[in-house]
Design a protein around this motif. Sequence first.
Motif, mmCIF file in Angstrom:
data_model
loop_
_atom_site.group_PDB
_atom_site.id
_atom_site.type_symbol
_atom_site.label_atom_id
_atom_site.label_comp_id
_atom_site.label_asym_id
_atom_site.label_seq_id
_atom_site.Cartn_x
_atom_site.Cartn_y
_atom_site.Cartn_z
ATOM 1 N N LEU A 1 -4.494 52.359 -79.230
ATOM 2 C CA LEU A 1 -3.960 53.389 -79.345
ATOM 3 C C LEU A 1 -5.231 54.589 -78.990
ATOM 4 N N ALA A 2 -4.980 55.444 -78.028
ATOM 5 C CA ALA A 2 -6.052 56.436 -77.570
ATOM 6 C C ALA A 2 -5.621 57.532 -77.708
ATOM 7 N N THR B 1 -10.248 52.371 -81.449
ATOM 8 C CA THR B 1 -10.457 50.944 -82.105
ATOM 9 C C THR B 1 -10.001 50.171 -80.974
ATOM 10 N N ASN B 2 -10.661 49.033 -80.907
ATOM 11 C CA ASN B 2 -10.428 47.762 -79.856
ATOM 12 C C ASN B 2 -10.670 48.415 -78.578
ATOM 13 N N GLY B 3 -11.103 49.756 -78.228
ATOM 14 C CA GLY B 3 -11.009 50.208 -76.859
ATOM 15 C C GLY B 3 -12.024 49.510 -75.875
ATOM 16 N N THR C 1 -15.024 49.781 -81.330
ATOM 17 C CA THR C 1 -14.698 51.286 -81.353
ATOM 18 C C THR C 1 -15.413 51.786 -80.016
ATOM 19 N N ALA C 2 -14.632 52.563 -79.319
ATOM 20 C CA ALA C 2 -15.073 53.046 -78.032
ATOM 21 C C ALA C 2 -14.819 54.507 -77.721
ATOM 22 N N TYR D 1 -4.718 47.420 -72.095
ATOM 23 C CA TYR D 1 -4.022 48.710 -72.162
ATOM 24 C C TYR D 1 -4.277 49.852 -73.112
ATOM 25 N N PHE D 2 -3.950 50.813 -72.977
ATOM 26 C CA PHE D 2 -4.190 52.190 -73.684
ATOM 27 C C PHE D 2 -3.011 53.018 -73.892
#
Length: 522
Positions: free
Chosen positions: A236-237, A273-275, A317-318, A280-281
């Motif tokens: 989730l972005a 998180t998980n970026g 984390t991205a 997919y975003f």
Amino acid sequence: MASKELKVLTREEVSRHNKQGDLALHPGGASVFDDPDILGKDATEAFYGLHRHEVLLKPQYKRLQIGVVENEESVIHSRVIGELSQVPYAEPTWLAQGYYSPYYTEGHRRFQKAVRKFVDEVITPDALAREEDGKPPSQAVIDAMSTINLHAMRMGPGKHLKGLTLMNGLVKPEEFNYFHELIINQEFSRSGQRGYNDGLMAGSVIGLPPVLNFGNDAVKARVVSDVLSGRRLICLAISEAFAGSDVAGLKTSAVKTEDGKYWVINGTKKWITNGTFSHYFTVGCRTENGFTVILVERGEGVETKAIKTSYSSAAGTAFVTFDNVKVPIENTLGPEGSGIFVILSNFNHERWVMICSSVRTQRSIVEECMKCVLVLVTLELCWTFSGVRWTTQRKAFGKPLHSQAVIRSKLAAMISRVESVQNWLESITYQMNNMSYKEQAAKLAGPIGLLKMYATKSAQETATDAVQIFGGRGITRTGMGQFIEHYHRTVPFDAILGGAEDVLGDLGVRQAIRGMPKTARL
């Protein structure tokens, strides 16, 4: 290599081994043998004043054992995989303390037992390793979860479960409810490895529901099965550097091409998180008609950069950059301009998941503190240990910690907080079981926001109290206080992720005020 044969020694024989040159090797150095209270005597209290029980089980130390005491057996044993803790308040009351509950059935109990066994056998060993090296959760773990459809169950009840075999048939898709999901979330958090827990597809838990609930059939057919199988990951972005909890202040833009077939997305997202390892975003964007949520696939123009935080980089984390990213218009999740509803409805589930994990981790800290101040110690695979007696694992000013009123007061507060959060959580979960997704979005945003605020404030108080109970060990990354140190260092994450405490508290109060009757007067 065959194990060596252990000597059988009487207490009298042990007591004679009390002089230099007549002692076994000690991995902590010879200086310990300068203590007359240890040589040839029961060293149980001294040992547990310095070490966790797991030290005795490590191969490099276990090989130093020379014998056992004749006619005496240990009553301290390593925890059996999947078993419940017998420490008071270490488990939710419905599970281990003989209490009754209107929420959980025998089916839930069987389900919990199976999930715990899976977590202990498959997830926890990987969590401990990946927390140290910072790598993403192992693909073998993700594949094992997929085999029993844990990824699908973590999305909650719904049509996506239809036709799936859940937990080897332990629960039918139509019977699966939010209490099953609560159990999963709480069991996962027991490893105590915060960064790894977020890395274990937490991004999918919050990034996939908008696709499930608002994506068109073509998008769902292309994405959902890949994510639920663990073949591809989604995140989730939403949050940005200048707009954290303020969804309305987001600046990432999406503009349609002249032919109306594509979105062109530009902007940045932060703390995703998980970026770093997602395919997919689920992206929140400003569009001509308002805030819109769009599914973006990693490709040309999408770049991710790892952000170093105070917990493990296993979380992925991205900082995400979208530079003229071209996305098919069919990837719009929900109607254009309806993104606020898409995200707010998703926030309820995200925050509920975080509450489930927060309260269970708090409970693990209560267990650590209870064992710190009062444990049963006895003969344990070492000739310096003796028979059964009650003692304390840590002393202060010559007295056991549990004799200090201030310590008992801290424990009382910790227990009260964890039990109140758990009971409020179960009450809200019951409402979720009896409301449609739309009804949950309308009625539960405020209560869930208030509960998350209360849970994370409670967690931070518990973390502070735990450090005080453990003393210097509570700020040491290894040894007796390693879980306390880790918890104290990472507990602020829950207070920030999913919405800051003050924002959520305000959300809850504003929703309550909107429901005030106009006739209400003092």
